[in-house]
Each structure stands twice: as C-alpha cells, then as structure tokens.
Design a protein around this motif. Structure first.
Motif, PDB file in Angstrom:
ATOM      1  N   ILE A 181       9.372  65.733 -49.369  1.00 48.36           N
ATOM      2  CA  ILE A 181       8.670  64.610 -48.749  1.00 48.36           C
ATOM      3  C   ILE A 181       9.694  63.520 -48.475  1.00 48.36           C
ATOM      4  O   ILE A 181      10.362  63.033 -49.397  1.00 48.36           O
ATOM      5  CB  ILE A 181       7.555  64.074 -49.660  1.00 48.36           C
ATOM      6  N   THR A 182       9.839  63.149 -47.209  1.00 45.07           N
ATOM      7  CA  THR A 182      10.856  62.157 -46.843  1.00 45.07           C
ATOM      8  C   THR A 182      10.221  60.997 -46.082  1.00 45.07           C
ATOM      9  O   THR A 182       9.120  61.089 -45.554  1.00 45.07           O
ATOM     10  CB  THR A 182      11.954  62.783 -45.956  1.00 45.07           C
ATOM     11  N   GLY A 220       3.016  59.712 -49.190  1.00 47.70           N
ATOM     12  CA  GLY A 220       3.190  60.619 -50.325  1.00 47.70           C
ATOM     13  C   GLY A 220       1.907  61.343 -50.663  1.00 47.70           C
ATOM     14  O   GLY A 220       1.901  62.559 -50.926  1.00 47.70           O
ATOM     15  N   ARG A 221       0.780  60.635 -50.645  1.00 44.90           N
ATOM     16  CA  ARG A 221      -0.528  61.245 -50.935  1.00 44.90           C
ATOM     17  C   ARG A 221      -0.879  62.312 -49.900  1.00 44.90           C
ATOM     18  O   ARG A 221      -1.259  63.442 -50.243  1.00 44.90           O
ATOM     19  CB  ARG A 221      -1.623  60.177 -50.938  1.00 44.90           C
ATOM     20  N   VAL A 224       1.271  65.595 -49.967  1.00 40.34           N
ATOM     21  CA  VAL A 224       0.911  66.529 -51.032  1.00 40.34           C
ATOM     22  C   VAL A 224      -0.395  67.260 -50.698  1.00 40.34           C
ATOM     23  O   VAL A 224      -0.525  68.465 -50.962  1.00 40.34           O
ATOM     24  CB  VAL A 224       0.798  65.796 -52.388  1.00 40.34           C
ATOM     25  N   ILE A 237       8.348  70.534 -55.615  1.00 39.91           N
ATOM     26  CA  ILE A 237       8.212  69.424 -54.661  1.00 39.91           C
ATOM     27  C   ILE A 237       9.237  68.351 -55.020  1.00 39.91           C
ATOM     28  O   ILE A 237       9.378  67.986 -56.198  1.00 39.91           O
ATOM     29  CB  ILE A 237       6.802  68.806 -54.692  1.00 39.91           C
ATOM     30  N   ALA A 239      10.083  64.426 -53.971  1.00 38.42           N
ATOM     31  CA  ALA A 239       9.643  63.227 -53.258  1.00 38.42           C
ATOM     32  C   ALA A 239      10.841  62.300 -53.111  1.00 38.42           C
ATOM     33  O   ALA A 239      11.361  61.783 -54.103  1.00 38.42           O
ATOM     34  CB  ALA A 239       8.510  62.534 -54.012  1.00 38.42           C
ATOM     35  N   LEU A 244       6.908  57.210 -52.253  1.00 34.08           N
ATOM     36  CA  LEU A 244       6.452  58.569 -51.943  1.00 34.08           C
ATOM     37  C   LEU A 244       6.090  59.298 -53.229  1.00 34.08           C
ATOM     38  O   LEU A 244       5.097  60.039 -53.283  1.00 34.08           O
ATOM     39  CB  LEU A 244       7.543  59.323 -51.185  1.00 34.08           C
ATOM     40  N   MET A 245       6.896  59.090 -54.271  1.00 33.32           N
ATOM     41  CA  MET A 245       6.621  59.704 -55.577  1.00 33.32           C
ATOM     42  C   MET A 245       5.273  59.229 -56.122  1.00 33.32           C
ATOM     43  O   MET A 245       4.470  60.035 -56.606  1.00 33.32           O
ATOM     44  CB  MET A 245       7.738  59.346 -56.562  1.00 33.32           C
ATOM     45  N   ALA A 248       2.472  60.871 -54.182  1.00 31.82           N
ATOM     46  CA  ALA A 248       2.423  62.309 -54.464  1.00 31.82           C
ATOM     47  C   ALA A 248       1.781  62.574 -55.826  1.00 31.82           C
ATOM     48  O   ALA A 248       0.947  63.482 -55.962  1.00 31.82           O
ATOM     49  CB  ALA A 248       3.836  62.889 -54.413  1.00 31.82           C
ATOM     50  N   PHE A 265       8.293  69.185 -60.177  1.00 36.00           N
ATOM     51  CA  PHE A 265       8.292  67.983 -59.348  1.00 36.00           C
ATOM     52  C   PHE A 265       9.483  67.096 -59.704  1.00 36.00           C
ATOM     53  O   PHE A 265       9.778  66.876 -60.884  1.00 36.00           O
ATOM     54  CB  PHE A 265       6.992  67.204 -59.560  1.00 36.00           C
ATOM     55  N   GLY A 267      11.063  63.201 -58.528  1.00 34.67           N
ATOM     56  CA  GLY A 267      10.863  61.963 -57.785  1.00 34.67           C
ATOM     57  C   GLY A 267      12.153  61.176 -57.676  1.00 34.67           C
ATOM     58  O   GLY A 267      13.226  61.658 -58.031  1.00 34.67           O
TER      59      GLY A 267
END
Length: 332
Positions: A181-182, A220-221, A224, A237, A239, A244-245, A248, A265, A267
């Motif tokens: 996720i960027t 982020g939400r 995911v 994943i 983030a 974003l973390m 997520a 995960f 972050g």
C-alpha cells in the motif's frame, strides 16, 4: 530602555549593546544591565530590534499536514534547535493541499522570516516550484526532492534501507505473495516502493501487487478491503506510511484477520498504535526528531555565516526495520 539605563546607571547605548549581545561588553556592565532589566520586567521591542539588526530572528515552517504525528516530531526537533539559537518558529499547515503551500510560502515571505523549512505537499507542483525559485531567503526541504532551479539544502531519510530489510525479513519467513500500500509525498513513496520491488525482483517466485493512492487513513482502509476481496490473498501486507498503516489496521481488525497468523503485516513509523497493537506491529522506523534538528542545523548554517562553514547541502538519515510478532512464517 531609558528606564533601564537610569536604573543601571549606564548610557542607553550600553543597554542596547547588552540586549543585542554585542561582544564588546564587560561582564560587569552586562550584569548591571540585566539586573535592571529583571527588576523593571523590561520586554525589548522585537520589531525595533529587527529593524536595528536587519533580521526578524524568526523562521517559517510550512507543514504539509500537521495531523501526521511524524511531522509533529519533526517540528519539535527543529523548534528546539532554533530556539537554542535565538530564533522563533512561525508554523503553517497546508492540510494536504498544494495550493495552500503556495499561499503559505508567500505569507512567510511577507512576514520577513529569515529562512524557511518546508515539508511540502507536492514539491513538483509548477506553482510551488515557481514560488520557491523566487524566495530570497535560505530554504531547507524536509524529505522532499529538490526541484530544478531551486537553491536549497535538504534533510531527508533513506527510506529504501529499512524497507529493503523488512522485505528481506518477510522473504526469510517464506512469504512470496505481497501487497504494498503506497501513497503520500513523492520521494518517500517512490523510495519505499522501489526498495520492495527491487528486493522481490531477485526472488523468481515472488509476486506483489501495489495499491497506490493518497496519503490518508481512508486509503489504507480501502486498500485492505480490496486486498481481502481477492480470491488469492497475499500472505504479507506492507503499508508504506504511518497513516496508511493506521487505516489498514482498522480494516484488518474489522475483518477479524489475525496478524502473525492469517497474514503478516509491516507498517511505517514507530507510533503508539504499533507498539500497543495486539500483536505489536513490525515497522520501518525513523528518527523524526533528528531530521527536524538536522533541518534546523542546515538552515542555521546559512543564517549564521561562519557557524558551520562545512555544512553539507543535504543530510540523509537512515531508517531501520524493527521485527515484531505481526510478522510470522507464511501459512502453508
């Protein structure tokens, strides 16, 4: 000032030299004047001082979004160093809007600040670049690219260093399917994504999908939710940013996903949410206070000639990966 001179029994010119930290003042004279200043609770006229010395002893700091806790730490580091050097800080908040960056650069210039530290929303925005090129005071950019034609110093992070270590750790745990996720400012987002993709490129059976977007909790939400809707979910994943973390982790919790069990995960930034989460979240960590301090130090090199003649044009601080239980061996 006249009352201070009368109370101390000295000339007004002597009071002026003491209050302006003139070197040609004896310790006895300085003590007498400062005693009178304290007794009378005298407050120097800052504007008058500025006119006299040709400096406002103020620095502007334009922040892209003060809601980001990392930026709050950077501001704290810069303010503490500048305060020690006798400068006050004037802060503006652009709320993630590049148009506000342009307004704030103009505002700080009209305020006659002696220099500016900038954490811009978009350093490549044409009007932002034009505004930077016209600034007559010293500039330090924080964790941003330096646009062509702009004379500035820079204080940044090596985002690739920690992100590469995080990816290698996940590979060692057997993960081969990744989601990244960027989002956010171009330089950090670019360096993080490149580090992950270059590391995975060295592993023939590794694959990944990137989910680019804005630097926000909402992205982020949503990212995911999209990841979890896939028929073939990734086992890890990453983030690429603290906001974003945060988003997520909200979606993962709502979906009942067990981190360190159902998937792993990673972050960014060692915020309270990462340490207090169950299980604690592995992160790519950076010293935000230190980069603020470094930015202030670079600016002072231009504001105080001779204070640091060897100051570099740019300081790049490392990032590091902190392994925690949110990362575990890939499910078989």
């Amino acid at each position: 000032m006249r009352e201070v001179a009368e109370r101390a029994g000295v000339a007004m010119s002597s009071v002026s030299r003491v209050l302006s930290d003139h070197p040609d003042v004896s310790p006895r004279m300085r003590r007498k004047v400062m005693e009178a200043v304290h007794e009378l609770n005298y407050q120097p006229d800052i504007l008058a001082q500025a006119l006299r010395i040709g400096k406002t002893l103020s620095v502007g700091f334009a922040v892209s979004d003060i809601a980001n806790p990392v930026l709050a730490e950077i501001i704290t580091g810069a303010e503490k160093r500048l305060r020690a050097a006798g400068y006050s800080l004037l802060l503006t908040n652009s709320e993630g809007n590049a148009e506000l960056d342009i307004e704030h650069i103009s505002l700080l210039e009209r305020r006659r600040v002696d220099g500016v530290i900038l954490s811009l929303v978009d350093e490549h925005h044409p009007d932002v670049v034009a505004a930077l090129r016209q600034l007559a005071c010293p500039i330090v950019l924080v964790d941003r690219d330096i646009p062509d034609g702009v004379t500035t110093r820079g204080a940044s992070f090596d985002h690739a260093l920690g992100m590469r270590a995080a990816t290698e750790h996940l590979l060692e745990l057997g993960h081969r399917r990744f989601a990244l996720i960027t989002g956010g400012p171009e330089r950090p987002a670019r360096e993080r994504r490149q580090a992950v993709e270059e590391t995975l490129a060295n592993v023939p059976d590794a694959e990944h999908t990137a989910y680019p977007g804005g630097f926000s909790v909402d992205h982020g939400r949503r990212a995911v939710l999209e990841i979890l809707a896939q028929d073939s979910r990734p086992t890890a994943i990453i983030a690429g940013g603290n906001m974003l973390m945060e988003g997520a982790l909200m979606s993962l919790r709502e979906a009942g996903v067990r981190l360190g069990g159902d998937l792993s995960f990673v972050g960014c930034d060692d915020l309270a949410v990462a340490e207090l989460h169950d299980p604690p979240i592995a992160v790519v960590r950076r010293d935000s206070f230190a980069v603020g301090d470094a930015a202030a130090e670079l600016l002072l090199a231009d504001l105080e000639p001779g204070s640091n003649a060897d100051a570099p044009r740019e300081i790049v601080l490392p990032t590091e990966f902190v392994a925690r239980p949110s990362c575990a061996p890939a499910p078989r």
